[in-house]
Design a protein around this motif. Structure first.
Motif, PDB file in Angstrom:
ATOM      1  N   ALA A   1      -9.632  32.641  10.741  1.00 20.74           N
ATOM      2  CA  ALA A   1      -8.806  31.594   9.837  1.00 20.74           C
ATOM      3  C   ALA A   1      -9.964  30.392  10.242  1.00 20.74           C
ATOM      4  O   ALA A   1      -9.724  30.158   8.649  1.00 20.74           O
ATOM      5  CB  ALA A   1      -7.352  31.080  10.279  1.00 20.74           C
ATOM      6  N   LEU A   2     -10.068  29.802  10.427  1.00 20.52           N
ATOM      7  CA  LEU A   2     -11.398  28.911  10.933  1.00 20.52           C
ATOM      8  C   LEU A   2     -12.515  29.472  10.167  1.00 20.52           C
ATOM      9  O   LEU A   2     -12.991  28.257   9.072  1.00 20.52           O
ATOM     10  CB  LEU A   2     -11.919  29.047  11.799  1.00 20.52           C
ATOM     11  CG  LEU A   2     -10.382  27.888  13.012  1.00 20.52           C
ATOM     12  CD1 LEU A   2     -11.380  27.591  14.415  1.00 20.52           C
ATOM     13  CD2 LEU A   2     -10.101  26.708  12.730  1.00 20.52           C
TER      14      LEU A   2
ATOM     15  N   ILE B   1      -5.968  24.655   0.628  1.00 18.06           N
ATOM     16  CA  ILE B   1      -5.780  26.402   1.346  1.00 18.06           C
ATOM     17  C   ILE B   1      -6.993  25.491   2.791  1.00 18.06           C
ATOM     18  O   ILE B   1      -5.907  26.427   3.931  1.00 18.06           O
ATOM     19  CB  ILE B   1      -7.267  26.797   0.384  1.00 18.06           C
ATOM     20  CG1 ILE B   1      -6.529  27.958  -0.731  1.00 18.06           C
ATOM     21  CG2 ILE B   1      -7.315  28.176   1.629  1.00 18.06           C
ATOM     22  CD1 ILE B   1      -7.419  27.719  -1.850  1.00 18.06           C
ATOM     23  N   THR B   2      -7.926  24.524   3.345  1.00 20.28           N
ATOM     24  CA  THR B   2      -8.346  24.766   4.218  1.00 20.28           C
ATOM     25  C   THR B   2      -6.892  24.119   5.522  1.00 20.28           C
ATOM     26  O   THR B   2      -7.268  23.822   6.018  1.00 20.28           O
ATOM     27  CB  THR B   2      -9.349  23.334   4.184  1.00 20.28           C
ATOM     28  OG1 THR B   2     -10.086  24.129   2.963  1.00 20.28           O
ATOM     29  CG2 THR B   2      -9.753  22.690   5.355  1.00 20.28           C
ATOM     30  N   ALA B   3      -5.981  23.058   4.195  1.00 20.68           N
ATOM     31  CA  ALA B   3      -5.202  22.168   5.228  1.00 20.68           C
ATOM     32  C   ALA B   3      -4.144  23.271   5.841  1.00 20.68           C
ATOM     33  O   ALA B   3      -3.662  23.152   6.801  1.00 20.68           O
ATOM     34  CB  ALA B   3      -4.682  21.556   4.104  1.00 20.68           C
TER      35      ALA B   3
ATOM     36  N   LEU C   1     -15.839  28.551   5.403  1.00 21.24           N
ATOM     37  CA  LEU C   1     -16.258  29.374   3.612  1.00 21.24           C
ATOM     38  C   LEU C   1     -15.235  28.599   2.072  1.00 21.24           C
ATOM     39  O   LEU C   1     -15.772  28.385   1.357  1.00 21.24           O
ATOM     40  CB  LEU C   1     -15.119  31.053   3.342  1.00 21.24           C
ATOM     41  CG  LEU C   1     -16.333  31.416   4.341  1.00 21.24           C
ATOM     42  CD1 LEU C   1     -15.395  33.184   4.260  1.00 21.24           C
ATOM     43  CD2 LEU C   1     -17.696  31.498   4.696  1.00 21.24           C
ATOM     44  N   VAL C   2     -13.801  28.516   2.852  1.00 18.64           N
ATOM     45  CA  VAL C   2     -13.014  27.344   1.249  1.00 18.64           C
ATOM     46  C   VAL C   2     -13.982  26.278   1.006  1.00 18.64           C
ATOM     47  O   VAL C   2     -13.811  26.004  -0.067  1.00 18.64           O
ATOM     48  CB  VAL C   2     -12.138  27.320   1.833  1.00 18.64           C
ATOM     49  CG1 VAL C   2     -11.298  26.493   0.413  1.00 18.64           C
ATOM     50  CG2 VAL C   2     -11.318  28.765   1.151  1.00 18.64           C
ATOM     51  N   SER C   3     -14.793  25.042   2.154  1.00 16.04           N
ATOM     52  CA  SER C   3     -15.277  24.181   2.512  1.00 16.04           C
ATOM     53  C   SER C   3     -16.237  23.748   1.637  1.00 16.04           C
ATOM     54  O   SER C   3     -16.746  23.935   0.518  1.00 16.04           O
ATOM     55  CB  SER C   3     -14.734  23.443   3.461  1.00 16.04           C
ATOM     56  OG  SER C   3     -13.982  23.361   3.754  1.00 16.04           O
TER      57      SER C   3
ATOM     58  N   PHE D   1      -2.169  25.672  10.147  1.00 18.93           N
ATOM     59  CA  PHE D   1      -1.280  27.697  10.674  1.00 18.93           C
ATOM     60  C   PHE D   1      -2.287  27.447  12.078  1.00 18.93           C
ATOM     61  O   PHE D   1      -1.762  28.451  12.892  1.00 18.93           O
ATOM     62  CB  PHE D   1      -2.355  28.551   9.552  1.00 18.93           C
ATOM     63  CG  PHE D   1      -1.900  30.490  10.840  1.00 18.93           C
ATOM     64  CD1 PHE D   1      -0.445  31.312  10.503  1.00 18.93           C
ATOM     65  CD2 PHE D   1      -3.463  30.320  11.040  1.00 18.93           C
ATOM     66  CE1 PHE D   1      -0.839  31.741  11.063  1.00 18.93           C
ATOM     67  CE2 PHE D   1      -3.321  31.671  11.215  1.00 18.93           C
ATOM     68  CZ  PHE D   1      -1.814  32.549  11.130  1.00 18.93           C
ATOM     69  N   THR D   2      -3.936  27.374  12.504  1.00 17.51           N
ATOM     70  CA  THR D   2      -4.594  27.267  13.416  1.00 17.51           C
ATOM     71  C   THR D   2      -3.568  26.153  14.986  1.00 17.51           C
ATOM     72  O   THR D   2      -3.407  26.837  15.933  1.00 17.51           O
ATOM     73  CB  THR D   2      -5.864  26.755  13.377  1.00 17.51           C
ATOM     74  OG1 THR D   2      -6.668  28.260  11.978  1.00 17.51           O
ATOM     75  CG2 THR D   2      -6.784  27.090  14.855  1.00 17.51           C
TER      76      THR D   2
END
Length: 277
Positions: free
Chosen positions: A247-248, A189-191, A253-255, A196-197
């Motif tokens: 997005a960041l 998800i982070t990737a 949050l995912v990390s 996307f960014t």
């Protein structure tokens, strides 16, 4: 630590934050300026955001940028996952170093060189530049970042768990999907959010890879800023910054969730004093 040293560090940190974020804050504030002159404050107003709804060129470019970012991020994440699997699970195959270098080359190549190489390839193959070539260019740019993010997570996964699943009757793909993929899901998800960014913000690769019918939002903003800064440019730039910040933030949050889950797993696996005795 002395009081003077502490204040010096705080002052240095403050200067650094002002240097980095003051232009962004000024841009966001001036997007609410009622005056047409971006250098003169004419009062608070949101009319420039309303005017964006009537600017067909900016809206069309924004749709193209979003579509290209969503599509290229999905493809780059999938290819990055496959590349990470090959590097983490296939051992030292003969062309490993060549494959590793090819995957990570865009990390060190200047974007101008990469864009020119893509343009030369498209012209040599007779491919008309448009949305498809834009997506290809962004996938080429962002795949290395997704590979690095996913590979780091895969190296933390224990291959013995997948081997145990295969001993119980699962095929290698089933073992990976059921055992390893849930563990690296936050990294995937982070990737995706990172790709996307990067795609949404890209200007150089898009300038080489796209055609007249697929002008991205950064290209549109750059072409209009050269003729003078419009308040609508400030408004659309503020919206773009907000989208990138979201997005960041989601990636962070995912990390954080991943790190917290790993810490909880370590605490759960650690022996208690009673068990140790």
């Amino acid at each position: 630590m002395s009081a003077a040293s502490l204040w010096a560090r705080r002052a240095t940190l403050l200067v650094g934050f002002v240097f980095l974020y003051a232009p962004i804050v000024i841009l966001a504030v001036m997007s609410f300026n009622a005056s047409r002159l971006v250098s003169v404050w004419g009062g608070f107003s949101t009319k420039w955001y309303a005017a964006l709804l009537e600017n067909e060129q900016l809206l069309r470019s924004a749709k193209i940028s979003l579509a290209a970012a969503l599509t290229s991020a999905a493809i780059a994440t999938l290819l990055g996952l496959f590349a990470a699997i090959a590097l983490a699970r296939f051992g030292c195959f003969r062309t490993r170093m060549l494959f590793f270098g090819a995957v990570h080359a865009p990390l060190v190549l200047p974007e101008v060189v990469l864009g020119l190489a893509l343009l030369t390839c498209f012209v040599a193959l007779g491919v008309g530049r448009g949305f498809v070539t834009l997506v290809i260019g962004h996938v080429t740019l962002t795949m290395c970042f997704t590979t690095v993010a996913i590979l780091a997570a895969m190296r933390d996964c224990d291959p013995a768990l997948e081997e145990a699943a295969m001993d119980l009757g699962a095929t290698p793909p089933e073992a990976f999907v059921r055992v390893a993929l849930p563990q690296i899901a936050p990294a995937v998800i982070t990737a995706y959010l990172l790709a996307f960014t990067l795609s949404l913000d890209d200007l150089i690769i898009a300038s080489f890879a796209t055609g007249p019918g697929a002008t991205t939002l950064p290209m549109r903003i750059y072409s209009q800023v050269r003729l003078g800064v419009s308040p609508q440019i400030n408004a659309i730039s503020t919206l773009l910054l907000a989208l990138v910040a979201v997005a960041l933030g989601l990636a962070a949050l995912v990390s954080y969730w991943r790190a917290r889950r790993n810490l909880q797993a370590v605490k759960t696996a650690a022996p208690t004093p009673n068990n140790a005795s």
